[in-house]
Scaffold this motif. Structure first.
Motif, PDB file in Angstrom:
ATOM      1  N   GLU A 147      27.081 -16.576  95.097  1.00  7.75           N
ATOM      2  CA  GLU A 147      26.670 -15.657  93.476  1.00  7.75           C
ATOM      3  C   GLU A 147      25.103 -16.004  92.911  1.00  7.75           C
ATOM      4  O   GLU A 147      24.321 -16.922  93.607  1.00  7.75           O
ATOM      5  CB  GLU A 147      27.539 -17.125  93.278  1.00  7.75           C
ATOM      6  N   ALA A 148      24.631 -14.966  92.021  1.00  8.85           N
ATOM      7  CA  ALA A 148      23.528 -14.588  91.729  1.00  8.85           C
ATOM      8  C   ALA A 148      23.369 -16.566  90.763  1.00  8.85           C
ATOM      9  O   ALA A 148      23.619 -17.117  89.729  1.00  8.85           O
ATOM     10  CB  ALA A 148      23.575 -13.738  90.533  1.00  8.85           C
ATOM     11  N   ARG A 149      22.070 -16.865  90.854  1.00 11.34           N
ATOM     12  CA  ARG A 149      21.365 -17.669  90.398  1.00 11.34           C
ATOM     13  C   ARG A 149      20.312 -17.511  89.143  1.00 11.34           C
ATOM     14  O   ARG A 149      19.888 -16.388  88.807  1.00 11.34           O
ATOM     15  CB  ARG A 149      20.320 -18.549  91.520  1.00 11.34           C
ATOM     16  N   TYR A 150      20.834 -18.226  88.207  1.00 18.92           N
ATOM     17  CA  TYR A 150      20.574 -17.533  86.045  1.00 18.92           C
ATOM     18  C   TYR A 150      18.946 -18.687  86.418  1.00 18.92           C
ATOM     19  O   TYR A 150      19.445 -19.832  87.081  1.00 18.92           O
ATOM     20  CB  TYR A 150      21.199 -17.790  85.827  1.00 18.92           C
ATOM     21  N   PRO A 151      17.809 -18.207  86.133  1.00 23.38           N
ATOM     22  CA  PRO A 151      16.748 -19.078  85.781  1.00 23.38           C
ATOM     23  C   PRO A 151      16.942 -20.680  84.960  1.00 23.38           C
ATOM     24  O   PRO A 151      17.917 -20.439  83.424  1.00 23.38           O
ATOM     25  CB  PRO A 151      15.850 -17.863  84.900  1.00 23.38           C
ATOM     26  N   VAL A 152      16.457 -21.536  84.990  1.00 25.05           N
ATOM     27  CA  VAL A 152      17.361 -22.287  84.609  1.00 25.05           C
ATOM     28  C   VAL A 152      16.722 -22.370  83.013  1.00 25.05           C
ATOM     29  O   VAL A 152      16.747 -22.875  81.912  1.00 25.05           O
ATOM     30  CB  VAL A 152      15.914 -24.107  84.872  1.00 25.05           C
ATOM     31  N   SER A 153      15.104 -20.931  82.422  1.00 30.84           N
ATOM     32  CA  SER A 153      15.069 -21.489  81.042  1.00 30.84           C
ATOM     33  C   SER A 153      14.205 -19.768  81.011  1.00 30.84           C
ATOM     34  O   SER A 153      13.732 -19.404  82.119  1.00 30.84           O
ATOM     35  CB  SER A 153      13.269 -21.968  80.643  1.00 30.84           C
ATOM     36  N   GLN A 154      14.006 -19.236  79.819  1.00 34.92           N
ATOM     37  CA  GLN A 154      14.050 -17.829  79.435  1.00 34.92           C
ATOM     38  C   GLN A 154      13.065 -17.641  78.777  1.00 34.92           C
ATOM     39  O   GLN A 154      13.205 -18.389  77.953  1.00 34.92           O
ATOM     40  CB  GLN A 154      15.294 -16.990  78.789  1.00 34.92           C
ATOM     41  N   ASN A 155      11.575 -17.134  79.119  1.00 31.86           N
ATOM     42  CA  ASN A 155      10.632 -16.985  78.356  1.00 31.86           C
ATOM     43  C   ASN A 155      10.925 -15.225  77.615  1.00 31.86           C
ATOM     44  O   ASN A 155      11.295 -14.191  78.079  1.00 31.86           O
ATOM     45  CB  ASN A 155       9.966 -16.756  79.213  1.00 31.86           C
ATOM     46  N   SER A 156      10.853 -14.582  76.268  1.00 34.33           N
ATOM     47  CA  SER A 156      10.471 -14.085  75.681  1.00 34.33           C
ATOM     48  C   SER A 156       9.347 -13.034  75.249  1.00 34.33           C
ATOM     49  O   SER A 156       9.243 -12.356  74.280  1.00 34.33           O
ATOM     50  CB  SER A 156      11.387 -14.289  74.208  1.00 34.33           C
ATOM     51  N   GLY A 157       8.427 -13.280  76.045  1.00 30.53           N
ATOM     52  CA  GLY A 157       6.828 -12.742  76.376  1.00 30.53           C
ATOM     53  C   GLY A 157       6.298 -13.634  75.091  1.00 30.53           C
ATOM     54  O   GLY A 157       5.159 -13.175  75.109  1.00 30.53           O
ATOM     55  N   SER A 158       6.718 -15.039  74.306  1.00 31.08           N
ATOM     56  CA  SER A 158       5.893 -15.599  73.215  1.00 31.08           C
ATOM     57  C   SER A 158       4.782 -16.097  74.083  1.00 31.08           C
ATOM     58  O   SER A 158       3.725 -16.096  73.481  1.00 31.08           O
ATOM     59  CB  SER A 158       6.975 -16.620  73.146  1.00 31.08           C
ATOM     60  N   TYR A 159       4.472 -16.611  75.344  1.00 32.00           N
ATOM     61  CA  TYR A 159       3.081 -16.864  76.437  1.00 32.00           C
ATOM     62  C   TYR A 159       2.361 -15.558  75.922  1.00 32.00           C
ATOM     63  O   TYR A 159       0.930 -15.943  75.142  1.00 32.00           O
ATOM     64  CB  TYR A 159       3.035 -16.752  77.248  1.00 32.00           C
ATOM     65  N   ILE A 160       2.698 -14.291  76.395  1.00 28.16           N
ATOM     66  CA  ILE A 160       1.687 -13.210  76.087  1.00 28.16           C
ATOM     67  C   ILE A 160       0.775 -13.093  75.353  1.00 28.16           C
ATOM     68  O   ILE A 160      -0.240 -12.865  74.328  1.00 28.16           O
ATOM     69  CB  ILE A 160       2.061 -12.017  76.909  1.00 28.16           C
ATOM     70  N   ASP A 161       1.556 -12.948  73.774  1.00 28.89           N
ATOM     71  CA  ASP A 161       1.767 -13.208  72.515  1.00 28.89           C
ATOM     72  C   ASP A 161       0.890 -14.249  71.931  1.00 28.89           C
ATOM     73  O   ASP A 161      -0.135 -13.800  71.127  1.00 28.89           O
ATOM     74  CB  ASP A 161       3.212 -13.017  71.503  1.00 28.89           C
TER      75      ASP A 161
END
Length: 183
Positions: free
Chosen positions: A20-34
């Motif tokens: 089964e695919a493992r899903y990330p614990v947290s998801q980033n939306s690119g806010s760090y780059i912004d």
């Protein structure tokens, strides 16, 4: 014995299950780059404001603004009307330079850096100096005021110039040797 056979069968059936695919614990939306872009814009604006403040305190000097995002003034400008040539891609330029802080404290004093021979846009040289040389004519001495992103940027020069330090570079263009590949 029966129990061991049942356990073996159960284990073999369970091991045939597809992964089964493992899903990330947290998801980033690119806010760090912004956020990083915004921080850099603020830092550049502060550096430029500081450079403008220093220039404003020097009322005896006529500062020019380059289209490439730095300032400069002539210590020695060529008055020879036949001396109109500036370096172009591939030309070899021979120059001396010194580097100091925006406030004028020496980082690399005059004569400390060896006379440099540089093939325009074919070798490594920090961005501001490469762009500044293109504005000069043979025999001229120009002082450039570079914000850190036009100088040594985030990494510094790995020696005396730290991270994100705006600098002043005094440059004397000794000679321009035209490239053999020009038409």
């Amino acid at each position: 014995m029966r129990l061991s056979i049942v356990i073996i069968i159960l284990l073999s059936v369970a091991s045939c299950k597809s992964p089964e695919a493992r899903y990330p614990v947290s998801q980033n939306s690119g806010s760090y780059i912004d956020e990083s872009v915004e921080r850099n814009k603020e830092m550049i604006a502060k550096e430029e404001d500081y450079i403008k403040q220093v220039m404003g305190e020097d009322t005896d000097t006529e500062f020019l603004t380059s289209a490439d995002g730095f300032w400069y003034y002539y210590n020695n400008k060529s008055t020879d009307s036949t001396n109109t040539e500036t370096p172009e891609f591939g030309d070899i330029v021979i120059f001396d330079y010194s580097i100091s802080t925006i406030e004028g404290e020496p980082i690399y004093a005059e004569g400390e850096k060896a006379t440099r021979e540089y093939a325009m846009d074919k070798e490594k040289l920090f961005t501001g100096l490469r762009q500044g040389l293109k504005l000069m004519k043979e025999g001229e001495t120009v002082t450039f005021l570079f914000p850190s992103h036009k100088a040594f940027g985030y990494y510094g020069d790995q020696d005396r110039i730290g991270s994100n330090v705006p600098i002043t570079a005094k440059v004397t263009l000794r000679e321009i040797k035209e490239s053999d590949t020009k038409n």
